[in-house]
Write a protein that holds these residues in place. Sequence first.
Motif, mmCIF file in Angstrom:
data_model
loop_
_atom_site.group_PDB
_atom_site.id
_atom_site.type_symbol
_atom_site.label_atom_id
_atom_site.label_comp_id
_atom_site.label_asym_id
_atom_site.label_seq_id
_atom_site.Cartn_x
_atom_site.Cartn_y
_atom_site.Cartn_z
ATOM 1 N N LEU A 367 9.227 3.333 7.400
ATOM 2 C CA LEU A 367 7.847 2.845 7.384
ATOM 3 C C LEU A 367 7.427 2.573 5.947
ATOM 4 O O LEU A 367 7.568 3.441 5.073
ATOM 5 N N LEU A 368 6.913 1.379 5.685
ATOM 6 C CA LEU A 368 6.363 1.044 4.370
ATOM 7 C C LEU A 368 4.872 1.346 4.379
ATOM 8 O O LEU A 368 4.159 0.955 5.302
ATOM 9 N N THR A 369 4.415 2.053 3.350
ATOM 10 C CA THR A 369 3.001 2.449 3.292
ATOM 11 C C THR A 369 2.122 1.282 2.874
ATOM 12 O O THR A 369 2.565 0.320 2.239
ATOM 13 N N ASN A 370 0.846 1.404 3.239
ATOM 14 C CA ASN A 370 -0.136 0.363 2.933
ATOM 15 C C ASN A 370 -1.384 1.046 2.365
ATOM 16 O O ASN A 370 -2.112 1.721 3.076
ATOM 17 N N PHE A 371 -1.584 0.886 1.024
ATOM 18 C CA PHE A 371 -2.707 1.555 0.382
ATOM 19 C C PHE A 371 -3.894 0.627 0.113
ATOM 20 O O PHE A 371 -5.044 1.043 0.120
ATOM 21 N N ASP A 372 -3.587 -0.650 -0.142
ATOM 22 C CA ASP A 372 -4.650 -1.614 -0.452
ATOM 23 C C ASP A 372 -4.056 -3.013 -0.362
ATOM 24 O O ASP A 372 -2.887 -3.196 -0.002
ATOM 25 N N GLU A 373 -4.860 -4.008 -0.702
ATOM 26 C CA GLU A 373 -4.408 -5.390 -0.584
ATOM 27 C C GLU A 373 -3.218 -5.671 -1.495
ATOM 28 O O GLU A 373 -2.274 -6.355 -1.106
ATOM 29 N N GLY A 413 8.583 9.272 15.203
ATOM 30 C CA GLY A 413 9.971 9.647 14.950
ATOM 31 C C GLY A 413 10.658 8.764 13.928
ATOM 32 O O GLY A 413 11.875 8.569 13.987
ATOM 33 N N ILE A 414 9.909 8.231 12.965
ATOM 34 C CA ILE A 414 10.474 7.383 11.918
ATOM 35 C C ILE A 414 11.141 8.276 10.870
ATOM 36 O O ILE A 414 10.548 9.241 10.396
ATOM 37 N N ALA A 415 12.379 7.942 10.542
ATOM 38 C CA ALA A 415 13.179 8.828 9.688
ATOM 39 C C ALA A 415 12.741 8.821 8.219
ATOM 40 O O ALA A 415 12.823 9.851 7.545
ATOM 41 N N TYR A 416 12.295 7.654 7.716
ATOM 42 C CA TYR A 416 11.963 7.543 6.294
ATOM 43 C C TYR A 416 10.606 6.863 6.104
ATOM 44 O O TYR A 416 10.205 6.022 6.911
ATOM 45 N N VAL A 417 9.935 7.231 5.017
ATOM 46 C CA VAL A 417 8.720 6.530 4.581
ATOM 47 C C VAL A 417 8.951 6.033 3.167
ATOM 48 O O VAL A 417 9.401 6.783 2.295
ATOM 49 N N LYS A 433 11.025 8.773 1.093
ATOM 50 C CA LYS A 433 10.949 10.165 1.563
ATOM 51 C C LYS A 433 11.703 10.316 2.880
ATOM 52 O O LYS A 433 11.480 9.563 3.841
ATOM 53 N N ASP A 434 12.615 11.298 2.899
ATOM 54 C CA ASP A 434 13.306 11.685 4.132
ATOM 55 C C ASP A 434 12.366 12.607 4.899
ATOM 56 O O ASP A 434 12.083 13.723 4.461
ATOM 57 N N MET A 435 11.886 12.157 6.062
ATOM 58 C CA MET A 435 10.861 12.899 6.792
ATOM 59 C C MET A 435 11.393 14.194 7.410
ATOM 60 O O MET A 435 10.623 15.106 7.700
ATOM 61 N N GLU A 439 12.924 15.578 1.336
ATOM 62 C CA GLU A 439 13.443 15.125 0.048
ATOM 63 C C GLU A 439 12.892 13.747 -0.292
ATOM 64 O O GLU A 439 12.783 12.876 0.557
ATOM 65 N N GLN A 440 12.543 13.558 -1.567
ATOM 66 C CA GLN A 440 11.922 12.323 -2.009
ATOM 67 C C GLN A 440 12.622 11.820 -3.261
ATOM 68 O O GLN A 440 12.878 12.584 -4.194
#
Length: 454
Positions: A367-373, A413-417, A433-435, A439-440
């Motif tokens: 999953l790719l994070t989304n913080f702002d535009e 159940g997504i393995a990584y972020v 990050k390994d969920m 570990e990051q």
Amino acid sequence: MSKPSLARGTRDFGPEIMAKRTYILDTIKQVFKKFGFLSLETPAVENLSVLMGKYGEEGDKLLFKILNSGDFAKKLKQEDFDNGAPAMLSKVAEKGLRYDLTVPFARFVAMNRHDLAMPFKRFQVQPVWRADRPQRGRYREFYQCDADVVGTDSLLCEAEIILMLNEAFKKLRLPDFAIKVNNRKILTGITEAIGAAGREGELCVAIDKLDKIGKEKVEEELVGRGFSAESIASLQTLFELPEGNMEALAALKGWLSETEIGLKGIAELEEVLGMVNDFGLEDNHVKLDFTLARGLSYYTGAIFEVQAIGVKMGSISGGGRYDDLTGTFGVSGLSGVGISFGVDRIYDVLDELALFPEDATESTKVLLTNFDEESQRACLPILKKLRDAEIAAELYPTSAKMKKQFDYANKKGIAYVLAIGSEEIKSGKYSLKDMASGEQKSLGITEIIEILNV
């Protein structure tokens, strides 16, 4: 406003369950394709003239009939009500939901035989419907997964079915299972041996329930069907055969020595087992069971049934040889043999034994994070690179706090972020990050792709 509910004997399948079901079906389909079978689909609705009379007296009762559209009762008279449901059926219902996949397959072959390369090998995965009493492992709507060969009477097909069953259940990692095998000709021979020639249909309906209701209840049913005390006494030989395959065959051969058709069934079984041995299959899981009848009236030769050992569940697969099923559709002489996998029961067995692989329910890998535009714009080309590398990836659709996005990943159940904020955008190093372990690491996109592709 009505409260939402499910019809009895049916189920919803959420994403996690669907992922596991897909694992089962994909595994079995791979085996089918490996053995040269082609995919086919037929309609859910068939004419009752196609379905009725193919499944025995009890099977006909379990067919879901569809009322004719419009005023379906306008042709009914009082005498129709007086004569009961069977007499009324033809006036109110012309169609029904398919009960299995074999009869629609036979109908398809009869209609398209001139365009098919014979022998024709097909597999089919679709839902079927039975008006049965719902219970564990028995549903009113369930999927079947069938493979059939039509257009040959070669016993090589029976041997290959045993090989397919072995390979499919081993690939599904089922630790212990029995492939029960019998021959309908042997059952016909048994009726001759007990002095009840011509009544194999009634005998099969009764002894097919042996595992469910026990010997005494089967004998009671046979009495109710008019079998004599002498015939039932003679039948004890069947219940007392030795355990081993070869020992049971030898004892059966002596018992049926005066019945030509019974000896022919034994010879066919011996030939099939010989070919399985010639294939070099060391552990073939075959168990000869001469009480195995299967309630479908169209079987004429070998019959199969698979049971998972150590699990309280009915058969998880079954099938057999039908020498002239297409004859009921005006095309005689086309012999066939097939097997059906009970996907719903297989699911329950694998679930109970915790046999699903850990990655069976995995969908999105990262999953790719989304913080702002700015973050969203930066994520889009990275998302494309990940997907181009065949990595299942998604971008959280709106800007949100990190905790909310992590919660989403955990719930799905997504393995990584992959965190991509302003600092990461400047440096070109992204926080992976390994969920599971927590570990990051800060890595470039090439290194991230290498890790995720493992």
